[in-house]
Enzyme design. Structure first.
Site, PDB file in Angstrom:
ATOM      1  N   ASP A  58      -3.368  -1.075   3.973  1.00  0.00           N
ATOM      2  CA  ASP A  58      -4.713  -1.633   3.900  1.00  0.00           C
ATOM      3  C   ASP A  58      -4.652  -3.132   3.598  1.00  0.00           C
ATOM      4  OD1 ASP A  58      -7.740  -1.360   3.548  1.00  0.00           O
ATOM      5  OD2 ASP A  58      -7.166  -2.053   1.561  1.00  0.00           O
ATOM      6  N   ASP A 127      -6.897   6.676   7.372  1.00  0.00           N
ATOM      7  CA  ASP A 127      -5.928   6.537   6.280  1.00  0.00           C
ATOM      8  C   ASP A 127      -4.496   6.585   6.808  1.00  0.00           C
ATOM      9  OD1 ASP A 127      -8.029   6.433   4.526  1.00  0.00           O
ATOM     10  OD2 ASP A 127      -7.763   8.466   3.738  1.00  0.00           O
ATOM     11  N   GLU A 130      -3.476   3.300   8.373  1.00  0.00           N
ATOM     12  CA  GLU A 130      -3.089   2.338   7.332  1.00  0.00           C
ATOM     13  C   GLU A 130      -1.706   2.654   6.781  1.00  0.00           C
ATOM     14  OE1 GLU A 130      -7.464   0.991   5.630  1.00  0.00           O
ATOM     15  OE2 GLU A 130      -6.385   2.601   4.612  1.00  0.00           O
TER      16      GLU A 130
END
Length: 242
Positions: A58, A127, A130
């Site tokens: 991220d 997610d 990332e």
């Protein structure tokens, strides 16, 4: 002795196929970790999962996109750049990236997530993207990660201006509050459920007033953004895209 339940196997367990689609090699152990969802880790007895890599990815994603937008749009103010970055790195566009390479078929999920459509959930897909960025960074450094990010997000970056106008609902809500003479939006977030199936409910209000918007999602960040969207929908529906 009771038999240990057999762990689920993803539909596609060939890392070479995924890496060819991703566009960069990744250390095999890091790749395995990046593809391990917390639901699988829980069923496997508490093995490591991909959330630490997600945290790192991220941060890498944010700096790469911010740098690109800064260079591409020298005349835009910080507020516009912030909205454009948020619209590019948020859950929905990253899930689009994941679907473009068939990432869902490679993720190691627990039985429950697998049976309830987890391979196509925006939260799990974004997610994992990332986490893959984080794993690429650890394997080869920032420039290799930058190359993958810019290639995978090229279309989104090309349309960052338009997307920035409608995707960053938290910023839009702040601007609306200022225009209407309201207090700053305040978010309250509550989590519930076990660690491997946790969900978050966010409520947004102006100062100490009654909640103006509410949303439940699988990440705090997305819950807050969707709560802001819900507030804008209630306060001024013309802000929502058709």
């Amino acid at each position: 002795m009771p038999r240990t339940p057999r762990l689920p196997v993803p539909p596609n367990d060939d890392p070479a196929q995924l890496l060819a689609r991703w566009g960069a090699d990744i250390d095999p152990e890091l790749l395995e970790l990046a593809l391990t969802h917390r639901s699988y880790a829980y069923e496997a007895g508490g093995i490591p999962h991909n959330e630490r890599l997600e945290f790192l990815g991220d941060a890498v994603l944010s700096i790469v996109v911010a740098d690109r937008l800064f260079r591409d749009h020298p005349d835009l103010p910080e507020s516009d750049l912030s909205r454009m970055r948020a619209a590019t790195v948020s859950q929905e566009p990253l899930a689009m990236v994941a679907r473009s390479i068939g990432l869902g078929d490679f993720i190691r999920l627990g039985r429950g997530e697998g049976l309830t459509g987890g391979r196509d959930k925006d939260s799990i897909l974004s997610d994992t993207v990332e986490a893959l960025i984080g794993a690429t960074y650890l394997s080869h450094g920032l420039e290799a990660a930058r190359s993958v990010v810019l290639r995978r997000l090229a279309r989104l970056l090309d349309h960052a201006v338009e997307r920035g106008q409608t995707q960053d609902w938290k910023t839009i809500l702040v601007e609306y509050a200022h225009a209407q003479g309201l207090e700053e939006p305040v978010y309250a977030v509550e989590g519930e459920g076990p660690d491997h199936e946790r969900v978050f409910t966010a409520r947004v209000s102006f100062g100490e007033g009654e909640p103006a918007g509410r949303a439940t999602e699988t990440s705090k960040k997305h819950a807050e953004n969707m709560a802001a969207r819900d507030a804008m929908k209630r306060l001024d529906p013309q802000w929502l895209p058709s």
